[in-house]
Design a protein around this motif. Structure first.
Motif, PDB file in Angstrom:
ATOM      1  N   VAL A 119       0.835  -1.203   0.000  1.00  0.00           N
ATOM      2  CA  VAL A 119       0.000   0.000   0.000  1.00  0.00           C
ATOM      3  C   VAL A 119       0.869   1.252   0.000  1.00  0.00           C
ATOM      4  O   VAL A 119       0.637   2.190  -0.789  1.00  0.00           O
ATOM      5  CB  VAL A 119      -0.953  -0.014   1.216  1.00  0.00           C
ATOM      6  CG1 VAL A 119      -1.679   1.324   1.345  1.00  0.00           C
ATOM      7  CG2 VAL A 119      -1.963  -1.143   1.082  1.00  0.00           C
ATOM      8  N   SER A 120       1.871   1.303   0.866  1.00  0.00           N
ATOM      9  CA  SER A 120       2.724   2.493   0.911  1.00  0.00           C
ATOM     10  C   SER A 120       3.509   2.655  -0.391  1.00  0.00           C
ATOM     11  O   SER A 120       3.719   3.779  -0.875  1.00  0.00           O
ATOM     12  CB  SER A 120       3.677   2.427   2.106  1.00  0.00           C
ATOM     13  OG  SER A 120       4.537   1.308   2.015  1.00  0.00           O
ATOM     14  N   GLY A 121       3.912   1.532  -1.001  1.00  0.00           N
ATOM     15  CA  GLY A 121       4.628   1.598  -2.269  1.00  0.00           C
ATOM     16  C   GLY A 121       3.767   2.135  -3.400  1.00  0.00           C
ATOM     17  O   GLY A 121       4.231   2.932  -4.227  1.00  0.00           O
ATOM     18  N   GLN A 122       2.505   1.711  -3.445  1.00  0.00           N
ATOM     19  CA  GLN A 122       1.608   2.212  -4.482  1.00  0.00           C
ATOM     20  C   GLN A 122       1.305   3.688  -4.280  1.00  0.00           C
ATOM     21  O   GLN A 122       1.210   4.456  -5.241  1.00  0.00           O
ATOM     22  CB  GLN A 122       0.309   1.394  -4.496  1.00  0.00           C
ATOM     23  CG  GLN A 122       0.488  -0.050  -4.952  1.00  0.00           C
ATOM     24  CD  GLN A 122       0.996  -0.149  -6.370  1.00  0.00           C
ATOM     25  OE1 GLN A 122       0.418   0.426  -7.283  1.00  0.00           O
ATOM     26  NE2 GLN A 122       2.089  -0.880  -6.570  1.00  0.00           N
ATOM     27  N   ALA A 123       1.169   4.117  -3.017  1.00  0.00           N
ATOM     28  CA  ALA A 123       0.954   5.537  -2.737  1.00  0.00           C
ATOM     29  C   ALA A 123       2.158   6.358  -3.200  1.00  0.00           C
ATOM     30  O   ALA A 123       2.002   7.439  -3.779  1.00  0.00           O
ATOM     31  CB  ALA A 123       0.697   5.742  -1.246  1.00  0.00           C
TER      32      ALA A 123
END
Length: 346
Positions: A119-123
């Motif tokens: 999730v943090s990577g996609q953000a």
């Protein structure tokens, strides 16, 4: 007075747009946006996952991919098992630039390191992150809620405020938009949020057409979240239903190819929350849903009664299911289920 009216005239349009998602801007030469819905294998909320996947696929306005954090089936809660279309690792290999939208359902393990890192990577790659219900907890563990506006399921309010005190928690909103961060209230909010996503991607006329098709005319953020609570009656219903094990029953859902994901999820989820019912999927083997998910049968269910109801449209199926629950188990149980779903009964 005239000055006050002028201020109101100028501000009301801004207030009306405060919870509107930013219109989609194409990236990376894509003809359509890429939407990923991600689940955690051990337990992912059924409606939060299947409704956005099903409605966005149905709208035909995006490439929609259903993901799991690891190989193997996704165990959904409160019922059913599915095979996703790819793992998060496979998705990152296939789409190194990332998704345009990432939908994050409520999961039992909100701090799962594989999920939070994804999730943090996609953000970081510029995706709009959409937390459905207490998928917002995943966003918090991924470090995305610092000094942001957000909301979640009414039941988790105290926990959210304690765990993420620097988040500006909102009430009385079906969904809250803070730039590229979108969060929603309880389970049934997955439907209006999905329509809001369609509107952001393809415009209001497309969203209105989909709304008419599924039987929902209003997907605004207006919501009386503070009216939902179990109260003494709700807790008494939960306890009496759970403890009266001799009244529990198993209901069988027959898996058939082409089942609509949104209708399926809303119908099964409602019945499986009664504390009287276990819903099991019956069939001779895996089947494909309307938009390509693999639905998996449970253990043999011969002799168990069929799940009541019919394949109503996604915008109407909860009303039908709650009416069936009231007829079978009583109005108190239907009210208890509606409160869990954060759904205003009609």
């Amino acid at each position: 007075m005239r000055a006050l009216l002028l201020v109101l005239t100028l501000c009301l349009p801004l207030l009306a747009q405060a919870d509107a998602l930013e219109p989609y801007l194409p990236r990376f030469g894509r003809q359509q946006p890429l939407v990923a819905v991600v689940g955690e294998n051990r337990m992912t909320e059924l409606v939060d996952y299947l409704v956005p996947f099903g409605l966005l696929s149905r709208a035909g306005v995006a490439e929609v991919v259903a993901l799991s954090t690891r190989e193997g089936p996704l165990q959904m809660m409160p019922a059913l098992r599915i095979d996703a279309q790819a793992t998060t690792r496979e998705f990152e290999q296939r789409y190194p630039q990332g998704a345009d939208y990432l939908v994050v359902p409520a999961v039992h393990h909100s701090d799962d390191p594989v999920l939070t890192a994804f999730v943090s990577g996609q953000a970081a790659r510029g995706a709009t992150i959409v937390g459905i219900c207490d998928g917002v907890l995943v966003l918090g563990h991924a470090g995305l809620l610092h000094d942001r506006q957000a909301t979640g399921h009414w039941y988790s309010k105290s926990m959210r405020e304690s765990d993420f005190p620097d988040t500006h928690w909102q009430v009385d909103r079906r969904y809250v938009v803070d730039g590229k961060l979108v969060t929603s209230s309880g389970v049934s909010a997955a439907v209006p949020v999905s329509l809001a996503l369609v509107e952001a991607i393809a415009g209001p006329l497309k969203a209105e057409a989909l709304g008419r098709e599924i039987g929902l005319t209003d997907w605004s953020p207006a919501h009386d979240s503070q009216s939902f609570a179990f109260g003494a009656r709700g807790y008494l219903t939960a306890a009496s239903n759970y403890l009266a094990f001799w009244r529990h029953e198993i209901l069988s859902l027959t898996l058939q190819p082409g089942l609509d994901e949104a209708t399926l999820a809303l119908r099964v989820d409602a019945w499986a929350r009664s504390f009287r019912t276990e819903v099991l999927a019956s069939g001779n083997g895996p089947v494909r849903s309307r938009h390509g998910l693999t639905l998996l049968p449970d253990a043999k269910t011969e002799g168990t009664p069929l799940l009541p109801g019919r394949e109503a449209s996604p915008g109407k199926v909860l009303d039908e299911a709650l009416a069936g629950i009231a007829a079978r188990y009583g109005d108190a149980t239907a009210a208890f289920v509606a409160a869990q779903l954060e759904y205003p009964r009609h």
